[in-house]
Design a protein around this motif. Structure first.
Motif, short mmCIF file in Angstrom:
data_model
loop_
_atom_site.label_atom_id
_atom_site.label_comp_id
_atom_site.label_asym_id
_atom_site.label_seq_id
_atom_site.Cartn_x
_atom_site.Cartn_y
_atom_site.Cartn_z
N TRP A 70 1.76 4.95 -5.90
CA TRP A 70 1.77 6.27 -6.36
C TRP A 70 2.85 7.08 -5.97
O TRP A 70 3.41 7.82 -6.61
N ALA B 105 14.49 2.07 -12.49
CA ALA B 105 13.75 1.76 -13.86
C ALA B 105 12.90 0.53 -13.72
O ALA B 105 11.81 0.54 -14.31
N LEU B 106 13.59 -0.72 -13.07
CA LEU B 106 12.68 -1.68 -12.78
C LEU B 106 11.36 -1.41 -11.94
O LEU B 106 10.34 -1.85 -12.41
N HIS C 245 9.90 1.48 -11.50
CA HIS C 245 9.00 2.33 -12.05
C HIS C 245 8.25 1.70 -13.05
O HIS C 245 7.09 1.69 -13.39
N GLY C 246 8.98 0.88 -13.84
CA GLY C 246 8.51 0.22 -15.06
C GLY C 246 7.14 -1.02 -14.55
O GLY C 246 6.30 -0.88 -15.53
N MET C 247 7.73 -1.52 -13.55
CA MET C 247 6.72 -2.66 -13.15
C MET C 247 5.36 -2.15 -12.33
O MET C 247 4.42 -2.65 -12.86
N LEU D 90 3.50 -1.02 -15.41
CA LEU D 90 3.14 -2.05 -15.97
C LEU D 90 1.78 -2.70 -15.30
O LEU D 90 0.59 -3.09 -15.71
N LYS E 225 0.12 -1.42 -13.39
CA LYS E 225 -1.20 -0.49 -13.26
C LYS E 225 -1.99 -0.75 -14.75
O LYS E 225 -3.52 -0.66 -14.71
N VAL E 226 -1.35 -0.64 -15.71
CA VAL E 226 -2.07 -0.87 -17.12
C VAL E 226 -2.59 -1.76 -17.03
O VAL E 226 -3.89 -2.12 -17.62
N ASP F 138 -5.79 -1.93 -15.46
CA ASP F 138 -6.92 -1.21 -16.25
C ASP F 138 -7.62 -2.11 -17.03
O ASP F 138 -8.89 -1.78 -17.47
N TYR F 139 -7.17 -3.37 -17.66
CA TYR F 139 -7.72 -3.98 -18.80
C TYR F 139 -8.14 -5.61 -18.10
O TYR F 139 -8.85 -6.07 -18.99
N GLN G 279 -10.22 -7.27 -15.74
CA GLN G 279 -11.21 -6.97 -14.81
C GLN G 279 -11.54 -8.02 -13.53
O GLN G 279 -11.87 -7.65 -12.56
N LEU H 238 14.93 -10.03 -13.50
CA LEU H 238 15.68 -9.02 -14.28
C LEU H 238 16.61 -8.05 -13.29
O LEU H 238 17.76 -7.73 -13.84
N SER I 143 -13.53 -6.05 -22.19
CA SER I 143 -12.71 -5.05 -22.24
C SER I 143 -12.25 -4.59 -23.53
O SER I 143 -12.41 -3.34 -23.89
N ARG J 224 1.07 6.26 -21.71
CA ARG J 224 0.92 4.90 -21.53
C ARG J 224 1.76 4.12 -22.78
O ARG J 224 2.18 3.04 -22.35
N GLY K 232 5.38 4.37 -22.30
CA GLY K 232 5.71 3.72 -20.93
C GLY K 232 5.64 2.23 -21.30
O GLY K 232 6.70 1.31 -20.82
N LEU K 233 4.90 1.49 -21.85
CA LEU K 233 4.89 0.25 -22.23
C LEU K 233 6.08 -0.05 -23.24
O LEU K 233 6.67 -1.26 -23.07
N VAL L 147 9.22 -0.29 -21.00
CA VAL L 147 9.36 -1.17 -20.12
C VAL L 147 9.71 -2.33 -20.94
O VAL L 147 10.51 -3.18 -20.29
N LEU M 261 13.35 -1.86 -21.63
CA LEU M 261 14.13 -2.44 -20.45
C LEU M 261 14.49 -3.85 -20.29
O LEU M 261 15.55 -4.11 -20.09
N ILE N 65 18.35 -5.29 -20.41
CA ILE N 65 18.90 -6.00 -19.29
C ILE N 65 19.42 -7.21 -19.76
O ILE N 65 20.59 -7.89 -19.51
N MET N 66 18.55 -7.93 -20.48
CA MET N 66 19.10 -9.28 -21.24
C MET N 66 20.35 -9.30 -21.87
O MET N 66 21.05 -10.00 -21.86
#
Lengths: 162, 159
Positions: free
Chosen positions: A20, A112-113, A115-117, A120, A122-123, A126-127, A129, A148, B31, B55, B58-59, B62, B65, B69-70
């Motif tokens: 967080w 960026a990496l 924050h993004g990861m 991701l 976290k998302v 969520d799905y 379980q 990366l 889910s 969300r 964000g997806l 990423v 991103l 980078i590649m």
């Protein structure tokens, strides 16, 4: 409830608090870095080539080697439209000669990496379980991040060395 | 802290219990199907729209991103770099560039909204703040997007 569906430390686990806090810090940093990044790479400034400059650059490249001349003839490297500003290798190289710009770009890459990861992971959490699958997903995320990070750092640090 | 986390855990347990009861035979894979049935039963309000857009952008970001980078590997080869940039200069990619700015702008402003809300505002201001986020996103996307697409889509229309 079956323990494999159990939640891991809602609001109390240290790693969640760490994630967080990192999202907050990298998020604020990214707002600043991305403003700069957008200004330098997407707006009509001296960091990009004007249509006339780009025409000159292409002329120089065409004489430099057959791989350039071929790509220009095939349209794989295209002249700029009137008023267009183009990202071009020599301008990027010129900017990245300064160690400060190298550092800024690498900071942007890491922020960026990270924050993004974190987002991701976290998302996905969520799905997914099943906790074993969730752990596997997080490990995959960090493996890709590491790859990366190395890839991007090498690209920025070795620019113009060939 | 302990009380808050205890409460959150209780809410989570009840939610999970309902999720498993509702999903019936698909208990091991509850889910996506439950997500669809739950999502379609919601009325989308500002808070949920903000969460969903945050969300989705964000997806998308990423994912971009990683591609970006590649793509930067071409920095080791000047000819490959010019070819790579030329691909990104096609009209379709110019539109995508503006959409990218829109996604970044929304994600940034909404992220700042979450931060501000956590620190200063009470819940009754949330919706107003979300509309401010949308307005700022539109303004920034237009201000940054017009110079980007100008040589491609606006200049040809001018006499």
């Amino acid at each position: 409830m079956n323990s494999q569906y159990d939640v891991h430390g809602v609001g109390s686990s240290r790693s969640e608090v760490f994630g967080w806090l990192m999202q907050r810090i990298t998020g604020i940093g990214l707002v600043l870095f991305l403003m700069l990044h957008f200004w330098v790479q997407h707006m009509p400034t001296g960091f990009l080539a004007t249509a006339a400059e780009y025409s000159e650059i292409l002329k120089g490249l065409g004489e430099k080697g057959p791989e350039f001349a071929g790509a220009i003839a095939e349209g794989k490297i295209r002249e700029a439209l009137p008023g267009e500003h183009v990202i071009t290798y020599s301008k990027v190289l010129e900017r990245l000669q300064a160690p400060l710009w190298k550092m800024i770009d690498i900071m942007l890459l890491f922020f960026a990496l990270l924050h993004g990861m974190l987002g991701l992971a976290k998302v996905l959490g969520d799905y997914i379980q099943r906790s074993s699958l969730r752990k596997a997903a997080v490990i995959c995320c960090w493996a890709v991040t590491l790859f990366l990070a190395v890839q991007g750092t090498v690209s920025v640090m070795t620019v113009g060395m060939n | 802290m302990l009380a808050v986390s205890g409460f959150a855990h209780q809410v989570y347990r009840i939610g999970m219990q309902q999720n498993i009861e509702r999903s019936g035979p698909s208990r091991d894979n509850p889910s996506f199907r439950t997500f669809l049935s739950t999502a379609s039963s919601y009325k989308v309000r500002a808070g949920m729209a903000a969460w969903l857009l945050h969300r989705l952008t964000g997806l998308a970001l990423v994912f971009y991103l990683a591609i970006h980078i590649m793509g930067l590997r071409s920095l080791s080869d000047p000819a490959a770099f010019e070819i790579y940039i030329t691909v990104y200069r096609s009209p379709l990619f110019k539109v995508a560039e503006v959409m990218l700015l829109g996604a970044v702008a929304f994600h940034a402003f909404n992220g700042l909204r979450i931060l501000v809300q956590d620190m200063f505002f009470r819940s009754e201001r949330q919706r107003t703040l979300f509309y401010i986020v949308l307005a700022l996103t539109v303004i920034v996307t237009l201000a940054g997007g017009v110079p980007v697409i100008f040589p491609y889509f606006i200049a040809p229309l001018l006499p």
